[in-house]
Design a protein around this motif. Structure first.
Motif, PDB file in Angstrom:
ATOM      1  N   MET A   1     -10.211   8.272  -9.263  1.00 46.93           N
ATOM      2  CA  MET A   1      -9.161   7.632  -8.736  1.00 46.93           C
ATOM      3  C   MET A   1      -7.723   8.128  -9.231  1.00 46.93           C
ATOM      4  SD  MET A   1      -8.479   3.368  -9.496  1.00 46.93           S
ATOM      5  CE  MET A   1      -9.826   2.921  -8.461  1.00 46.93           C
ATOM      6  N   LYS A   2      -6.890   8.356  -8.305  1.00 50.12           N
ATOM      7  CA  LYS A   2      -5.740   8.795  -8.479  1.00 50.12           C
ATOM      8  C   LYS A   2      -4.562   7.899  -8.603  1.00 50.12           C
ATOM      9  CE  LYS A   2      -6.819  13.351  -7.585  1.00 50.12           C
ATOM     10  NZ  LYS A   2      -6.738  14.189  -8.441  1.00 50.12           N
ATOM     11  N   ASN A   3      -3.488   8.078  -9.621  1.00 50.30           N
ATOM     12  CA  ASN A   3      -2.468   6.981  -9.939  1.00 50.30           C
ATOM     13  C   ASN A   3      -1.199   7.494  -9.059  1.00 50.30           C
ATOM     14  OD1 ASN A   3      -4.132   5.749 -11.895  1.00 50.30           O
ATOM     15  ND2 ASN A   3      -2.865   6.751 -13.638  1.00 50.30           N
ATOM     16  N   VAL A   4      -1.064   6.260  -8.207  1.00 52.48           N
ATOM     17  CA  VAL A   4       0.193   6.625  -7.387  1.00 52.48           C
ATOM     18  C   VAL A   4       1.288   5.940  -7.720  1.00 52.48           C
ATOM     19  CG1 VAL A   4       0.867   6.583  -5.063  1.00 52.48           C
ATOM     20  CG2 VAL A   4      -1.488   7.053  -5.638  1.00 52.48           C
ATOM     21  N   LEU A   5       2.613   6.452  -7.806  1.00 56.45           N
ATOM     22  CA  LEU A   5       3.709   5.812  -8.151  1.00 56.45           C
ATOM     23  C   LEU A   5       4.506   5.639  -6.654  1.00 56.45           C
ATOM     24  CD1 LEU A   5       6.200   4.420  -9.974  1.00 56.45           C
ATOM     25  CD2 LEU A   5       6.951   6.906 -10.223  1.00 56.45           C
ATOM     26  N   VAL A   6       4.998   4.290  -6.457  1.00 51.85           N
ATOM     27  CA  VAL A   6       5.703   3.949  -5.121  1.00 51.85           C
ATOM     28  C   VAL A   6       7.004   3.809  -5.682  1.00 51.85           C
ATOM     29  CG1 VAL A   6       5.903   2.627  -3.126  1.00 51.85           C
ATOM     30  CG2 VAL A   6       3.455   3.211  -4.206  1.00 51.85           C
ATOM     31  N   PHE A   7       8.025   4.417  -5.213  1.00 57.25           N
ATOM     32  CA  PHE A   7       9.290   4.428  -5.766  1.00 57.25           C
ATOM     33  C   PHE A   7      10.334   4.634  -4.432  1.00 57.25           C
ATOM     34  CE2 PHE A   7      13.256   6.653  -7.382  1.00 57.25           C
ATOM     35  CZ  PHE A   7      13.911   5.747  -7.872  1.00 57.25           C
ATOM     36  N   PRO A   8      11.175   3.571  -4.169  1.00 52.63           N
ATOM     37  CA  PRO A   8      11.368   2.081  -4.963  1.00 52.63           C
ATOM     38  C   PRO A   8      10.249   1.114  -4.203  1.00 52.63           C
ATOM     39  CG  PRO A   8      13.137   2.302  -3.116  1.00 52.63           C
ATOM     40  CD  PRO A   8      12.391   3.652  -3.431  1.00 52.63           C
ATOM     41  N   CYS A   9       9.884   0.434  -4.957  1.00 49.16           N
ATOM     42  CA  CYS A   9       8.777  -0.385  -4.436  1.00 49.16           C
ATOM     43  C   CYS A   9       8.642  -1.705  -3.826  1.00 49.16           C
ATOM     44  CB  CYS A   9       7.575  -0.585  -5.541  1.00 49.16           C
ATOM     45  SG  CYS A   9       8.113  -1.838  -6.800  1.00 49.16           S
ATOM     46  N   GLY A  10      10.043  -2.256  -3.968  1.00 52.85           N
ATOM     47  CA  GLY A  10      10.107  -3.639  -3.490  1.00 52.85           C
ATOM     48  C   GLY A  10      10.793  -4.314  -2.376  1.00 52.85           C
ATOM     49  N   ALA A  11      11.321  -2.997  -1.692  1.00 49.00           N
ATOM     50  CA  ALA A  11      11.768  -3.392  -0.260  1.00 49.00           C
ATOM     51  C   ALA A  11      10.637  -3.239   0.843  1.00 49.00           C
ATOM     52  CB  ALA A  11      12.926  -2.055   0.088  1.00 49.00           C
ATOM     53  N   GLU A  12      10.900  -3.401   2.065  1.00 45.56           N
ATOM     54  CA  GLU A  12       9.883  -3.704   3.010  1.00 45.56           C
ATOM     55  C   GLU A  12       8.923  -2.269   3.109  1.00 45.56           C
ATOM     56  OE1 GLU A  12       9.145  -6.268   4.978  1.00 45.56           O
ATOM     57  OE2 GLU A  12      10.490  -7.164   3.528  1.00 45.56           O
ATOM     58  N   ILE A  13       9.467  -1.127   2.791  1.00 42.85           N
ATOM     59  CA  ILE A  13       8.683   0.071   2.855  1.00 42.85           C
ATOM     60  C   ILE A  13       7.555   0.035   1.859  1.00 42.85           C
ATOM     61  CG2 ILE A  13       8.590   2.490   3.181  1.00 42.85           C
ATOM     62  CD1 ILE A  13      11.501   2.380   4.227  1.00 42.85           C
ATOM     63  N   GLY A  14       8.100  -0.178   0.654  1.00 45.70           N
ATOM     64  CA  GLY A  14       7.319  -0.156  -0.418  1.00 45.70           C
ATOM     65  C   GLY A  14       6.175  -1.535  -0.521  1.00 45.70           C
ATOM     66  N   LEU A  15       6.527  -2.387   0.061  1.00 44.39           N
ATOM     67  CA  LEU A  15       5.626  -3.368   0.318  1.00 44.39           C
ATOM     68  C   LEU A  15       4.419  -3.175   1.341  1.00 44.39           C
ATOM     69  CD1 LEU A  15       8.142  -6.586   0.193  1.00 44.39           C
ATOM     70  CD2 LEU A  15       6.813  -5.587  -1.608  1.00 44.39           C
ATOM     71  N   GLU A  16       5.045  -2.436   2.366  1.00 45.41           N
ATOM     72  CA  GLU A  16       3.978  -1.929   3.346  1.00 45.41           C
ATOM     73  C   GLU A  16       2.979  -0.880   2.850  1.00 45.41           C
ATOM     74  OE1 GLU A  16       1.513  -0.859   6.402  1.00 45.41           O
ATOM     75  OE2 GLU A  16       2.404  -2.857   5.806  1.00 45.41           O
ATOM     76  N   ILE A  17       3.467  -0.138   1.906  1.00 47.02           N
ATOM     77  CA  ILE A  17       2.595   0.883   1.168  1.00 47.02           C
ATOM     78  C   ILE A  17       1.652   0.083   0.458  1.00 47.02           C
ATOM     79  CG2 ILE A  17       2.479   2.981  -0.487  1.00 47.02           C
ATOM     80  CD1 ILE A  17       5.367   3.772   0.847  1.00 47.02           C
ATOM     81  N   HIS A  18       2.159  -0.836  -0.171  1.00 48.68           N
ATOM     82  CA  HIS A  18       1.286  -1.505  -1.225  1.00 48.68           C
ATOM     83  C   HIS A  18       0.126  -2.417  -0.480  1.00 48.68           C
ATOM     84  CE1 HIS A  18      -0.024  -5.230  -3.355  1.00 48.68           C
ATOM     85  NE2 HIS A  18       0.309  -4.474  -4.421  1.00 48.68           N
ATOM     86  N   ASN A  19       0.754  -2.928   0.663  1.00 48.82           N
ATOM     87  CA  ASN A  19      -0.531  -3.665   1.463  1.00 48.82           C
ATOM     88  C   ASN A  19      -1.521  -2.778   2.091  1.00 48.82           C
ATOM     89  OD1 ASN A  19       0.405  -6.200   1.409  1.00 48.82           O
ATOM     90  ND2 ASN A  19       1.875  -6.061   3.010  1.00 48.82           N
ATOM     91  N   ALA A  20      -1.110  -1.337   2.437  1.00 48.48           N
ATOM     92  CA  ALA A  20      -2.081  -0.510   2.947  1.00 48.48           C
ATOM     93  C   ALA A  20      -2.961   0.269   1.974  1.00 48.48           C
ATOM     94  CB  ALA A  20      -0.924   0.686   3.730  1.00 48.48           C
ATOM     95  N   LEU A  21      -2.629   0.204   0.748  1.00 47.22           N
ATOM     96  CA  LEU A  21      -3.321   0.850  -0.343  1.00 47.22           C
ATOM     97  C   LEU A  21      -3.945   0.275  -1.401  1.00 47.22           C
ATOM     98  CD1 LEU A  21      -0.692   3.927  -1.196  1.00 47.22           C
ATOM     99  CD2 LEU A  21      -2.795   3.771   0.499  1.00 47.22           C
ATOM    100  N   LYS A  22      -3.549  -1.097  -1.389  1.00 47.46           N
ATOM    101  CA  LYS A  22      -4.140  -2.115  -2.413  1.00 47.46           C
ATOM    102  C   LYS A  22      -5.615  -2.333  -2.298  1.00 47.46           C
ATOM    103  CE  LYS A  22      -3.223  -6.676   0.141  1.00 47.46           C
ATOM    104  NZ  LYS A  22      -2.114  -7.552   0.069  1.00 47.46           N
ATOM    105  N   TYR A  23      -6.321  -1.947  -1.403  1.00 50.07           N
ATOM    106  CA  TYR A  23      -7.722  -2.015  -1.274  1.00 50.07           C
ATOM    107  C   TYR A  23      -8.495  -0.883  -1.441  1.00 50.07           C
ATOM    108  CZ  TYR A  23      -7.112  -7.002   0.088  1.00 50.07           C
ATOM    109  OH  TYR A  23      -6.964  -8.343   0.201  1.00 50.07           O
ATOM    110  N   SER A  24      -7.739   0.249  -1.594  1.00 47.32           N
ATOM    111  CA  SER A  24      -8.591   1.472  -1.611  1.00 47.32           C
ATOM    112  C   SER A  24      -8.813   1.903  -3.110  1.00 47.32           C
ATOM    113  CB  SER A  24      -7.259   2.813  -1.210  1.00 47.32           C
ATOM    114  OG  SER A  24      -8.059   4.023  -1.735  1.00 47.32           O
ATOM    115  N   LYS A  25     -10.112   2.134  -3.032  1.00 40.70           N
ATOM    116  CA  LYS A  25     -10.956   2.452  -4.208  1.00 40.70           C
ATOM    117  C   LYS A  25     -10.474   3.823  -5.099  1.00 40.70           C
ATOM    118  CE  LYS A  25     -15.403   3.785  -1.907  1.00 40.70           C
ATOM    119  NZ  LYS A  25     -14.936   3.390  -0.738  1.00 40.70           N
ATOM    120  N   ASP A  26      -9.789   4.576  -4.162  1.00 40.64           N
ATOM    121  CA  ASP A  26      -9.323   5.920  -4.563  1.00 40.64           C
ATOM    122  C   ASP A  26      -8.007   6.010  -5.194  1.00 40.64           C
ATOM    123  OD1 ASP A  26     -11.593   6.965  -3.399  1.00 40.64           O
ATOM    124  OD2 ASP A  26     -10.822   6.965  -1.434  1.00 40.64           O
TER     125      ASP A  26
END
Length: 441
Positions: A1-26
């Motif tokens: 499992m790789k650790n991924v830092l999303v920066f910045p994370c709280g605007a629409e793009i960062g939230l979409e990245i979270h929605n897209a990756l939150k279920y990935s087991k990788d």
């Protein structure tokens, strides 16, 4: 499992990245922000007080974060951060999810973008206007330029996003006023007709995906209502040309608007995720996940459901999937049971199916006794019309009734690909289950 830092994370793009990756087991997600934002309500691992992009301490701070949290990859989610980290990537101790520096630099400036594609039929007319031209000594030159102007004229910042600082002007006085207010404007032909965004994905120089969406309703520069729409060959030709001239590494997009003669003209190009890529993500194209895999050197293939999909946002995603089905087939391991816990979001969908009298069939290769596991998790086996237990070598498509309108949910790409190809039914990863939820009461 790789650790991924999303920066910045709280605007629409960062939230979409979270929605897209939150279920990935990788991947394990970390969110970083320079301001107190919505990211801390979304990211379990949240890093506050990040330096702003122009802070001289940014490089040292990021390297300290990388070391402290064992960050493997940094996913920038703002145009300025994309450009800055493309410049710093050789000095950072983690892999940066960006295209090359030249591509990021050209795309960040509309002047550079239009100059780079000067002469192409889709490049808009750019008028040679700047703040200096309105001085008294330049009046003869202004008179000469005036003959070439076709009012109204559209003004937008050279570097900017979200329709901030734009204006429509109808005469010289309007031009003079706005250039005195902001000398870094670009004056282009006014494009009065429909606007479209084309979401793209490139790997190793090859354009693998290019599909159009229509921006139906826009608020504060953000598309809050959009729908999938057929992509013409002309748009694909533009995408292939842009891809051949710039060097993209993963997801990117460009925007087009029609002129007075109904011809497509380029607005901008961005080598990053767009927040409304959630639309195509829920047809099967997970741009953030594909981009991470691409940077890790994996060979990729893409599948997409062709059903029309509309997204409407009111500070959260809501979908209207034009898809009919009577039965749901789904996996168990890493789907119903995920990261040592019950997938409560998926369970919400399953009980929605119960309310709508849709059949649910569990089809699993679970190595233990599935009934004992369900009992331990307090999941009633009667939730499922049938539980089909398979060996590891067996293939799930053989057990799906093709005469009943069905969908299939599984975290495994290979399983989804097999069923999509052999049965031609809609298939969903965990991140796309949100598009199946009906919030209406």
């Amino acid at each position: 499992m790789k650790n991924v830092l999303v920066f910045p994370c709280g605007a629409e793009i960062g939230l979409e990245i979270h929605n897209a990756l939150k279920y990935s087991k990788d991947f394990r997600l970390f969110g970083g922000s320079s301001v107190d934002d919505h990211g801390k309500y979304v990211y379990e691992n949240y890093i506050p007080n990040m330096p702003f992009v122009d802070d001289e301490n940014l490089l040292d701070f990021l390297n300290n974060v990388i070391n402290e949290y064992n960050i493997d990859l940094i996913y920038p989610s703002h145009d300025d951060v994309v450009l800055k980290l493309s410049e710093l990537k050789d000095d950072l101790n983690a892999q940066i999810i960006v295209s090359d520096e030249k591509t990021c630099e050209i795309c960040r400036s509309k002047k550079k973008t239009y100059d780079f594609f000067k002469g192409e039929y889709f490049t808009p007319i750019v008028y040679p206007i700047n703040s200096e031209i309105f001085s008294s000594e330049n009046e003869p030159k202004l008179d000469e330029i005036y003959e070439s102007l076709d009012f109204p004229i559209f003004l937008k910042p050279d570097i900017g996003q979200g329709a901030k600082g734009v204006a429509i002007v109808y005469d010289l006085e309007g031009l003079k006023h706005h250039f005195n207010e902001n000398p870094n404007l670009v004056a282009v032909e006014y494009l009065p007709n429909e606007e479209y965004t084309i979401d793209c994905f490139s790997s190793k120089g090859e354009l693998l995906y290019c599909e159009k969406r229509q921006r139906i309703r826009v608020k504060d520069g953000i598309s809050v209502n959009a729908t999938t729409i057929d992509t013409e060959d002309e748009i694909r030709d533009i995408a292939y040309l842009i891809n051949s001239r710039l060097s993209f590494n993963g997801a990117w997009f460009f925007q087009l608007k029609k002129d007075k003669e109904d011809n497509y003209k380029l607005l901008e190009i961005a080598p990053r995720i767009a927040g409304t890529m959630a639309l195509h993500r829920n047809t099967g194209i997970n741009f953030p996940l594909l981009t991470l895999y691409n940077h890790l050197g994996m060979d990729l293939s893409i599948i997409s459901n062709e059903n029309k999909l509309t997204i409407d946002r009111a500070l959260t995603n809501r979908f209207n999937y034009e898809i009919d089905y009577d039965r749901v087939y789904l996996d168990f391991d890493d789907t119903v049971f995920f990261k040592g816990k019950i997938n409560t979001y998926l369970m919400m969908f399953l009980y929605q199916c119960v309310n709508e009298n849709k059949e649910i069939i569990l089809i699993t290769k679970h190595i233990k006794d599935i009934y004992e596991t369900l009992n331990d998790l307090k999941i009633n086996p009667n939730l499922f019309k049938e539980i089909i237990c398979l060996s590891k070598e067996d293939e799930k498509y053989k057990y799906i009734d093709k005469d009943i309108s069905s969908i299939f949910i599984d975290d495994s790409f290979s399983e989804r690909l097999s069923i999509s190809e052999k049965l031609n039914i809609p298939v969903f990863d965990l991140d796309a289950v949100e598009s199946l939820i009906d919030w209406r009461l």
